[in-house]
Motif scaffolding. Structure first.
Motif, short mmCIF file in Angstrom:
data_model
loop_
_atom_site.label_atom_id
_atom_site.label_comp_id
_atom_site.label_asym_id
_atom_site.label_seq_id
_atom_site.Cartn_x
_atom_site.Cartn_y
_atom_site.Cartn_z
N THR A 1 -4.79 27.39 -16.68
CA THR A 1 -4.92 25.94 -16.81
C THR A 1 -5.58 25.28 -15.61
OG1 THR A 1 -3.08 25.72 -18.37
CG2 THR A 1 -3.60 23.80 -17.03
N PRO A 2 -5.15 25.56 -14.36
CA PRO A 2 -5.77 24.85 -13.22
C PRO A 2 -7.29 25.01 -13.17
CG PRO A 2 -3.79 26.00 -12.51
CD PRO A 2 -4.07 26.46 -13.91
N GLN A 3 -7.76 26.23 -13.37
CA GLN A 3 -9.20 26.48 -13.29
C GLN A 3 -9.94 25.76 -14.42
OE1 GLN A 3 -10.23 30.62 -13.24
NE2 GLN A 3 -12.43 30.24 -13.14
N ALA A 4 -9.38 25.81 -15.62
CA ALA A 4 -10.02 25.17 -16.76
C ALA A 4 -10.06 23.65 -16.60
CB ALA A 4 -9.29 25.55 -18.05
N LEU A 5 -8.96 23.08 -16.12
CA LEU A 5 -8.92 21.63 -15.93
C LEU A 5 -9.82 21.19 -14.80
CD1 LEU A 5 -6.61 21.94 -17.95
CD2 LEU A 5 -5.30 20.28 -16.61
N GLU A 6 -9.91 22.00 -13.74
CA GLU A 6 -10.82 21.67 -12.65
C GLU A 6 -12.27 21.71 -13.14
OE1 GLU A 6 -11.97 22.96 -8.05
OE2 GLU A 6 -10.40 24.04 -9.14
N ALA A 7 -12.57 22.67 -14.00
CA ALA A 7 -13.93 22.76 -14.54
C ALA A 7 -14.25 21.52 -15.38
CB ALA A 7 -14.08 24.02 -15.37
N ALA A 8 -13.27 21.07 -16.17
CA ALA A 8 -13.49 19.88 -16.99
C ALA A 8 -13.67 18.64 -16.13
CB ALA A 8 -12.30 19.69 -17.94
N ILE B 1 -7.32 20.42 -5.61
CA ILE B 1 -8.42 20.29 -6.57
C ILE B 1 -9.12 18.94 -6.41
CG2 ILE B 1 -8.94 20.07 -9.03
CD1 ILE B 1 -6.70 22.14 -9.53
N LEU B 2 -8.35 17.88 -6.24
CA LEU B 2 -8.95 16.55 -6.11
C LEU B 2 -9.75 16.43 -4.81
CD1 LEU B 2 -6.10 14.25 -7.48
CD2 LEU B 2 -8.04 15.27 -8.70
N ARG B 3 -9.31 17.08 -3.77
CA ARG B 3 -10.08 17.06 -2.51
C ARG B 3 -11.42 17.76 -2.68
NH1 ARG B 3 -4.78 18.37 0.92
NH2 ARG B 3 -4.15 16.25 1.47
N ARG B 4 -11.44 18.82 -3.49
CA ARG B 4 -12.72 19.48 -3.74
C ARG B 4 -13.64 18.54 -4.51
NH1 ARG B 4 -9.42 24.22 -4.13
NH2 ARG B 4 -9.19 24.13 -6.40
N MET B 5 -13.08 17.75 -5.42
CA MET B 5 -13.89 16.77 -6.13
C MET B 5 -14.45 15.74 -5.15
SD MET B 5 -13.84 17.61 -9.33
CE MET B 5 -13.65 19.33 -8.79
N ALA B 6 -13.60 15.31 -4.19
CA ALA B 6 -14.00 14.26 -3.25
C ALA B 6 -15.08 14.72 -2.28
CB ALA B 6 -12.77 13.78 -2.47
#
Length: 658
Positions: free
Chosen positions: A532-539, A600-605
């Protein structure tokens, strides 16, 4: 009558110990709730065995059967309910007292399993740990079973006694098949309702009614007994609130209990001798009363401490008090009332003259308490504080409805021009709206919102249990369509959701049952918890790239600190108990809960055009508060109250250009 077996009293002791230790939060006993299933098998074996012997001897009487049930079940149950009313007047907050009253009548009339099913009460949810009569669901299942079984057995016996055993086996298999179906389709119903539980009593009944008696060799009896005990203990050690139950998972404790009964009835095995030890027999004799007392005692402790997490000493005191009350009520109430014939302290007629008025009184008191909403007059000023916290902003409700029914973002802020900001997310995003509305008005900006309960802003994914009624992938696709159709609108897109719950597939501390899986909308495949974490991060990555490619800037709001208890409930409990307990949560526990999502959110930022704002850093110091200046900051245990939104949203966006 059936021959008395000490080992069966020992099995009762084992069952109630497992349940009590599970409910007390003892490490290693998360699956101890299967003790109830052991009770079901024992009950089916004993009661149906007794009925069969009475039918064989020509002594069967429905009146005598139900008299025995009344003598056995009602006096301790009535005592516990009345005690709950008395103690609750002083310590239970009005909504909890009202909830107690609404459960008391179903408990008295043996339909509390249906009551809790209709309320959609998740047995393993944190809110359930504050229901003093939740445990009476199992009594209701048993008594509903015994409304039907004696008459069915009598009819089968009259028609052709050879029909009795195959009829029980067929009904047991049908109930098990129904349980398998229900545990997938409607887990709450599967847990509480008779039709998905009857097979557990049916296994015991089939064991008692089997037309053959096989004298097994000693070694086989020893092996079956050991395997039966191992099956029960394996379930205790490996099951928890996340286990789909009953269904197939209930086979372990049920077959284990049946194995113990069968092997113990053949010859004394080592396990049988252990179960027959005097301390186990003593505990088994008070097991019914202990089952009744232990849960309200633990619930009272939780109310006193305003938390599902009670200090170990308080838990020990609650359990020991339950044991004492169980012994007293067994010794001085249950045992005397159960005597019949020449030794009876109360005759059949007198028994009815006592139980019917007491039951009626409980019903009347329940109705009065419920009609007065738990008597808020016991706690002046408390209602206003709680109602302020639990009252959602009308704008939030209107926006959710507008998006769901009309497919158009709702407007807020100031001005009628194209919205400068789009707020996109689940109900946590909706909780930000009051504060964001005030902030936009201060800055003279217009905003829009697309809020869908339970749906994170992750296109291409949907929630399993939402189904077609709330298909997150459809809702999120509609947001993207609107953005593409309005390229000049919303140059700033704010994404917010209860990130930690989605990324970890867990409702968090104190709520062991996981959330329903996310599903890849393109393939229809449910994601495992590990992927789930990887799939949601990809989305999320794909969404961020799509938004920034269109020239928009993305602002991600991190997760709100989650409390361990419903905050208004905790505040009321603390106020009623006078102990001044806090429901604040240590920062370290919030950080642990949010760790995966924050990473995950920090990677987005780190991507161009993306900004991350963190509610934890704004709201928390050493602890994350649940109350500020006399105002509650949450409307439950994870959604910000309107007041909190208005206080913290301006701080969150203080250095963010909108």
């Amino acid at each position: 009558m059936m021959e008395y077996r000490r080992d069966i009293d020992g099995m009762r002791a084992l069952a109630v110990l497992l349940v009590v230790l599970c409910h007390a939060g003892m490490p290693g006993f998360a699956g101890g709730f299967v003790g109830v299933d052991v009770f079901f098998v024992i009950s089916g074996y004993l009661i149906c065995g007794i009925l069969a012997r009475e039918l064989e001897a020509g002594e069967f009487s429905l009146a005598s059967f139900y008299e025995r049930r009344v003598r056995r079940i009602l006096p301790p149950l009535f005592l516990v309910i009345v005690t709950c009313f008395a103690v609750g007047w002083f310590f239970l907050p009005p909504p909890a007292y009202e909830s107690l009253a609404r459960a008391a009548m179903p408990a008295t009339l043996f339909y509390s399993n249906i009551h809790f099913r209709e309320l959609a009460t998740d047995y393993f949810a944190p809110s359930s740990e504050f229901e003093p009569l939740l445990h009476t669901w199992s009594l209701a299942v048993e008594e509903q079973f015994y409304v039907l079984v004696p008459l069915a057995m009598w009819l089968a016996w009259r028609i052709d006694r050879r029909l009795l055993f195959p009829g029980v086996v067929a009904a047991t298999l049908a109930s098990f098949a129904w349980s398998l179906r229900m545990v997938e389709a409607t887990p709450t119903g599967a847990f509480y309702l008779l039709q998905s539980r009857a097979w557990e009593l049916g296994v015991g009944a089939a064991l008692a009614l089997a037309p053959w008696r096989w004298e097994a060799p000693r070694w086989l009896a020893e092996l079956v007994a050991a395997l039966g005990l191992a099956a029960i203990l394996f379930a205790v050690l490996t099951y928890d609130g996340a286990t789909a139950f009953p269904g197939a998972a209930a086979l372990l404790p049920v077959i284990g209990a049946a194995a113990l009964i069968w092997s113990g009835g053949r010859q004394g095995t080592l396990v049988t001798r252990l179960l027959g030890l005097p301390p186990m027999v003593w505990l088994g004799l008070i097991s019914y009363a202990l089952y009744l007392w232990h849960w309200p005692a633990l619930v009272l402790a939780r109310h006193l401490y305003a938390s599902t997490e009670v200090p170990a000493l308080a838990t020990v005191i609650a359990v020991m008090a339950s044991v004492l009350l169980a012994w007293l009520s067994t010794r001085f109430l249950e045992m005397p009332v159960r005597r019949r014939g020449d030794r009876a302290v109360i005759g059949r007629g007198s028994l009815l003259l006592v139980t019917i008025p007491v039951a009626a009184a409980i019903v009347v008191v329940s109705l009065v308490i419920a009609a007065n909403q738990g008597f808020w007059s016991r706690a002046p000023g408390l209602r206003e504080t709680v109602e302020e916290a639990t009252r959602r902003s009308p704008m939030e409700d209107a926006c959710r409805q507008a998006w769901r029914e009309g497919g158009e973002p709702c407007r807020f802020g100031q001005g009628s021009e194209q919205p400068r900001v789009l707020l996109w997310g689940d109900s946590h995003a909706g909780a930000l709206m009051p504060g964001l509305d005030s902030l936009l008005r201060q800055r003279g900006l217009a905003g829009a919102a697309t809020v869908t309960t339970g749906c994170p802003p992750l296109p291409g994914l949907r929630r399993q249990q939402h189904g077609d009624r709330l298909d997150c992938s459809v809702s999120n696709a509609a947001v993207l369509d609107w953005l593409e159709a309005n390229p000049q609108a919303a140059p700033k897109v704010i994404l917010h959701a209860r990130w930690a719950a989605y990324f970890t597939q867990s409702n968090g501390r104190g709520a062991p049952r996981p959330r329903d899986p996310m599903i890849d909308a393109a393939t229809g495949r449910a994601l495992s918890r590990e992927e789930t974490p990887q799939a949601l991060e990809a989305a999320l990555t794909a969404l961020v790239e799509r938004l920034t490619a269109s020239g928009r800037q993305v602002i991600i709001v991190g997760g709100v600190p989650e409390m361990h208890v419903d905050v208004p409930r905790g505040h009321m409990s603390a106020s009623m108990s006078g102990l001044g307990m806090t429901v604040d949560v240590p920062l370290a526990q919030v950080t642990e809960r949010e760790a995966l999502a924050r990473a995950i959110l920090r990677r987005m930022a780190s991507r161009p055009g993306v900004t991350l704002v963190d509610p934890v850093s704004v709201m928390c110091a050493d602890r994350c508060p649940a109350e500020l200046d006399g105002h509650l900051l949450y409307r439950d245990y994870n959604h910000l109250s309107t007041h909190a939104s208005e206080v913290y949203v301006p701080l969150l966006f203080e250095n963010v250009e909108l």
